[in-house]
Write an enzyme that holds these catalytic residues in place. Structure first.
Site, mmCIF file in Angstrom:
data_model
loop_
_atom_site.group_PDB
_atom_site.id
_atom_site.type_symbol
_atom_site.label_atom_id
_atom_site.label_comp_id
_atom_site.label_asym_id
_atom_site.label_seq_id
_atom_site.Cartn_x
_atom_site.Cartn_y
_atom_site.Cartn_z
ATOM 1 N N GLU A 5 18.025 9.340 21.184
ATOM 2 C CA GLU A 5 18.279 10.901 21.188
ATOM 3 C C GLU A 5 17.844 11.336 19.778
ATOM 4 O O GLU A 5 17.414 12.648 19.673
ATOM 5 C CB GLU A 5 19.924 11.178 21.323
ATOM 6 N N HIS A 50 19.734 4.358 19.292
ATOM 7 C CA HIS A 50 19.865 5.918 19.794
ATOM 8 C C HIS A 50 18.784 6.697 19.801
ATOM 9 O O HIS A 50 18.073 7.214 19.043
ATOM 10 C CB HIS A 50 20.681 6.582 18.581
ATOM 11 N N CYS A 52 24.175 2.923 22.925
ATOM 12 C CA CYS A 52 24.959 2.222 21.906
ATOM 13 C C CYS A 52 26.366 1.502 22.391
ATOM 14 O O CYS A 52 26.211 0.715 23.196
ATOM 15 C CB CYS A 52 25.022 3.038 20.755
HETATM 16 N N1 GLN Z 1 31.237 1.078 17.777
HETATM 17 C C1 GLN Z 1 30.093 0.060 18.210
HETATM 18 C C2 GLN Z 1 29.371 -0.508 17.195
HETATM 19 O O1 GLN Z 1 29.635 -0.503 16.089
HETATM 20 C C3 GLN Z 1 28.956 1.402 18.903
HETATM 21 C C4 GLN Z 1 28.606 2.103 17.827
HETATM 22 C C5 GLN Z 1 27.776 3.552 18.332
HETATM 23 O O2 GLN Z 1 28.107 3.679 19.414
HETATM 24 N N2 GLN Z 1 27.024 4.161 17.609
HETATM 25 O O3 GLN Z 1 28.579 -1.477 17.482
#
Ligand code: GLN
Length: 539
Positions: free
Chosen positions: A512, A510, A384
Site C-alpha cells: 500500500e 506493505h 504483514c
Molecule cells: N506485528 C507483526 C510483526 O511485527 C506484524 C507487523 C505489521 O503488520 N506491520 O511482525
C-alpha cells in the site's frame, strides 16, 4: 534556474484543515508545470519519529524506501507526486533536539551555552534546506505541523522568520491555511478567526503571503476583500479551499483559484507553461464514473480511526479507478469477529483484506475471517500481520497443527510458524528497530504474483519484527500454501499464495505504501479485479 525556492505552509485556527493535501496539491501543480518539486514535513512533537506512536494517536505510520518511519502526510506527498520521499522529508522536534544534544556531547559548540536560538533554530534551518541543497529541486515545500500559536511550534516559526531574511522574500514565501467558519445562526461566513491567526503569525515576525481558506461555502468577493484588507495579503492571494468530494479534486480546485500562479509570481518564477494534468484528469474521470460497485471487508483492530489504514484506503481508490469500479470498503473490527457471527458479518463481501497490526488483541477474529474466505473461495489479501495470520490459519486448519501461532502472541507455542529472527532477539529499544524499508524479493516463475507483477524481482517496503519460520515452509507448501516470493539475501519468505483458490495472497511487506495515483499498485489492482469477478459470478 538560479536556486531552490522555498514555500512554507503553516496552519491556523484549528488542526486537521488538511495542510498535507494543500501542500501536495500545490506541489502537484508546480510539478505539472515542469518544476522539480518535493515536500517535507516538520512535526513539533518530541517523539524522534512516529514509529512508536499508536495509530489512534497519529494515524498510520508511513514507511519510506530508506526505512524511515514517518508521518502519514508523506504518503499523500508520494501519492500526489509519484516520487519517493525519504528520512530527510520528515523531521520532528525529538530528532532536532537529539541531534543538537549529541553535538553538545561531542563538544561541537566549543563551550557555548546551547540555546533554542540560535542552536535549535540553526539545526531546524539546516534541515529545512537539506533537500534544497542537493540541487535536485527547483521548489521545496515545507509543511509545519501543528497550529500557529502552539508553544511547541515556536522554534519552527522563528526559523522560518530568519530564513525569510536570509534567503530574501522572492525565494521564500509563507502560505497560511486557515478556517473561515460558517455560523448558521447568523447565516454568515466569519473572518475573525483568520484575522486573529494571521495576527498571531505576525507577532512572530511573519506576514503570510498567501491565505488558503478552508470553507464549506463559496467565499464571495466581499469576504475575500475583507480578508485581503485585514490580513495584509494581495486580493488574488486569498485562495478559497472549499470542501471537495475527493482529496484528488484539490489540485484542480487550486488551479481554478490560481494558487500556483500567485506562488510563481511571488517567487519570481516564470509562468509561461500551462500545467499538464492530462493523466490526473483521466484518473479522476475513471474514479468518478465507476461501472459498478464492489464491497471489500477490511479487518483490523484500529478501524474506528480511518487514518490508521490511510495508505490501504487510498490504494483501493487507485486500484478501483484502474478497474473502473468503486470499492466500498467495509470496516470490520477484528475483536468483534467470532466463529459464530463470522458468516453474518462477512456476508455479501466480494473480497477481504486483513490489515497489518501489532500485539494479540483481535488476532483470533482475523484467523476466523481468513478461514471463512479461504473455505468459501472469496478473494483474500493479507498484509504483514494479515499474511502472518493466514499462515497460522493454514497451519492450524489445513495441516492440523492445532496450537500453531506467532511467538509475538504466544511465546511457548509448540508450533511457532511465525517467529522472531535471530537479529531481532537482541533488540531492546522499540524505536526504529524493526525490519524497515525496501527489501528485494525474488518471485517464483509461474506463480500468481509473478503473473501480477510481470517481473522476476521486486522491491517492497517492510515494517515488522516477526517472520514466517522457514522450518515450516516444506510442510506448508506440500499442503498447498506456497512461498512464491523469497528475499535473496536472507532466504525469508515474503509472499504466500494458494494455487487452488481464486485469489489468496499474503505479503509480509506493505504494498500500500507504493501505490500512487499515476502508478496504482499491481497487487491491489489484481485483487480488485478478482473481487469484481467474484461479484459478477456471485450476485
Ligand atoms: N506485528 C507483526 C510483526 O511485527 C506484524 C507487523 C505489521 O503488520 N506491520 O511482525
Amino acid at each position: 534556474m538560479p536556486k531552490t525556492k522555498y514555500i512554507f505552509v503553516t496552519g491556523g485556527v484549528t488542526s486537521s484543515l488538511g495542510k498535507g493535501i494543500i501542500s501536495a496539491s500545490l506541489a502537484n501543480l508546480l510539478q505539472a508545470r515542469g518544476l522539480k518539486t518535493t515536500i517535507q514535513k516538520f512535526d513539533p512533537y518530541i517523539n524522534v519519529d512516529p514509529g512508536t506512536l499508536n495509530p489512534y494517536e497519529h494515524g498510520e505510520c508511513f514507511v519510506t524506501d530508506d526505512g524511515a518511519e514517518t508521518d502519514l502526510d508523506l504518503g499523500h506527498y508520494e501519492r500526489f507526486l509519484n516520487v519517493r520521499t525519504s528520512q530527510a522529508n520528515n523531521v520532528t522536534t525529538g530528532r532536532i533536539y537529539q541531534s543538537v544534544i549529541e553535538k553538545e556531547r561531542r563538544g561541537e559548540f566549543l563551550g557555548k551555552t546551547v540555546q533554542v536560538i540560535p542552536h535549535i533554530t540553526n539545526e531546524i534551518k539546516e534541515r529545512m534546506q537539506l533537500l534544497g541543497s542537493t540541487g535536485d529541486y527547483d521548489v521545496v515545500i515545507t509543511e509545519i505541523g501543528g497550529t500557529v500559536g502552539d508553544i511547541e511550534s515556536l522554534p519552527y516559526i522563528e526559523a522560518v522568520r530568519q530564513l525569510r531574511w536570509e534567503l530574501g522574500r522572492d525565494n521564500c514565501i509563507v502560505i497560511h491555511l486557515t478556517l473561515v467558519p460558517y455560523l448558521s445562526a447568523a447565516a454568515e461566513l466569519k473572518t475573525k478567526p483568520t484575522q486573529h491567526s494571521v495576527k498571531t503569525l505576525m507577532e512572530s515576525g511573519i506576514n503570510a503571503d498567501v491565505l488558503v481558506c478552508r470553507t464549506e461555502h463559496e467565499l464571495l468577493d466581499e469576504i475575500r476583500n475583507k480578508l485581503a484588507l485585514f490580513c495584509n495579503v494581495k486580493r488574488e492571494a486569498v485562495i478559497q479551499s472549499i470542501d471537495a468530494d475527493t482529496i484528488y479534486d484539490v489540485p484542480l480546485l487550486m488551479l481554478e483559484e490560481g494558487l500556483d500562479r500567485v506562488v510563481l509570481d511571488l517567487l519570481s518564477l516564470p509562468d509561461n507553461l500551462e500545467p499538464d494534468l492530462t493523466k490526473w484528469k483521466a484518473f479522476l474521470s475513471r474514479y468518478k464514473n465507476p461501472k459498478h460497485h464492489i464491497r471489500v471487508g477490511l479487518v483490523g483492530k484500529y478501524v474506528e480511526l480511518q487514518d490508521s489504514y490511510k495508505s490501504i484506503l487510498e490504494a483501493f481508490i487507485h486500484a478501483g479507478a484502474v478497474n473502473e469500479v468503486k470499492v466500498d470498503v467495509v470496516s470490520i473490527h477484528s475483536e468483534h469477529l467470532t466463529p459464530k457471527n463470522c458468516t453474518s458479518k462477512l456476508k455479501g463481501l466480494h473480497g477481504l483484506l486483513v490489515a497489518p497490526g501489532f500485539g494479540s488483541r483481535g488476532i483470533e477474529g482475523k484467523i476466523t475471517a481468513i478461514q471463512y474466505v479461504r473455505e468459501n473461495n472469496i478473494p483474500f489479501f493479507g498484509i504483514c500481520l494479515g499474511m502472518q495470520m493466514a499462515v497460522i490459519e493454514y497451519a492450524r486448519n489445513v495441516i492440523g497443527l492445532k496450537d500453531a501461532n506467532s511467538t509475538e502472541i504466544s511465546e511457548d507455542t509448540s508450533h511457532p510458524v511465525i517467529s522472531l529472527m535471530d537479529e531481532q532477539k537482541e533488540v531492546e529499544n522499540k524505536g526504529g528497530t524493526m525490519r524497515l524499508g525496501a527489501w528485494d524479493c525474488k518471485l517464483t516463475p509461474n506463480s500468481r504474483v509473478h503473473e501480477i507483477y510481470q517481473k522476476d524481482a521486486i522491491s517492497e517496503r517492510h515494517r515488522h519484527r516477526y517472520e514466517l519460520n522457514n522450518a515450516y515452509l516444506d510442510q506448508l507448501s506440500s499442503h498447498g500454501l506456497k512461498a512464491t516470493g523469497i528475499n535473496p539475501e536472507t532466504g525469508l519468505a515474503e509472499i504466500v499464495e494458494i494455487d487452488a483458490h481464486p485469489w489468496f495472497v499474503g505479503v509480509q511487506y506493505h504494498p500500500e505504501y507504493k501505490s500512487t495515483v499515476l502508478a496504482p499498485h499491481p497487487l491491489f489492482s489484481s485483487f480488485v479485479q478478482a473481487c469484481s469477478q467474484y461479484a459478477k459470478t456471485n450476485k
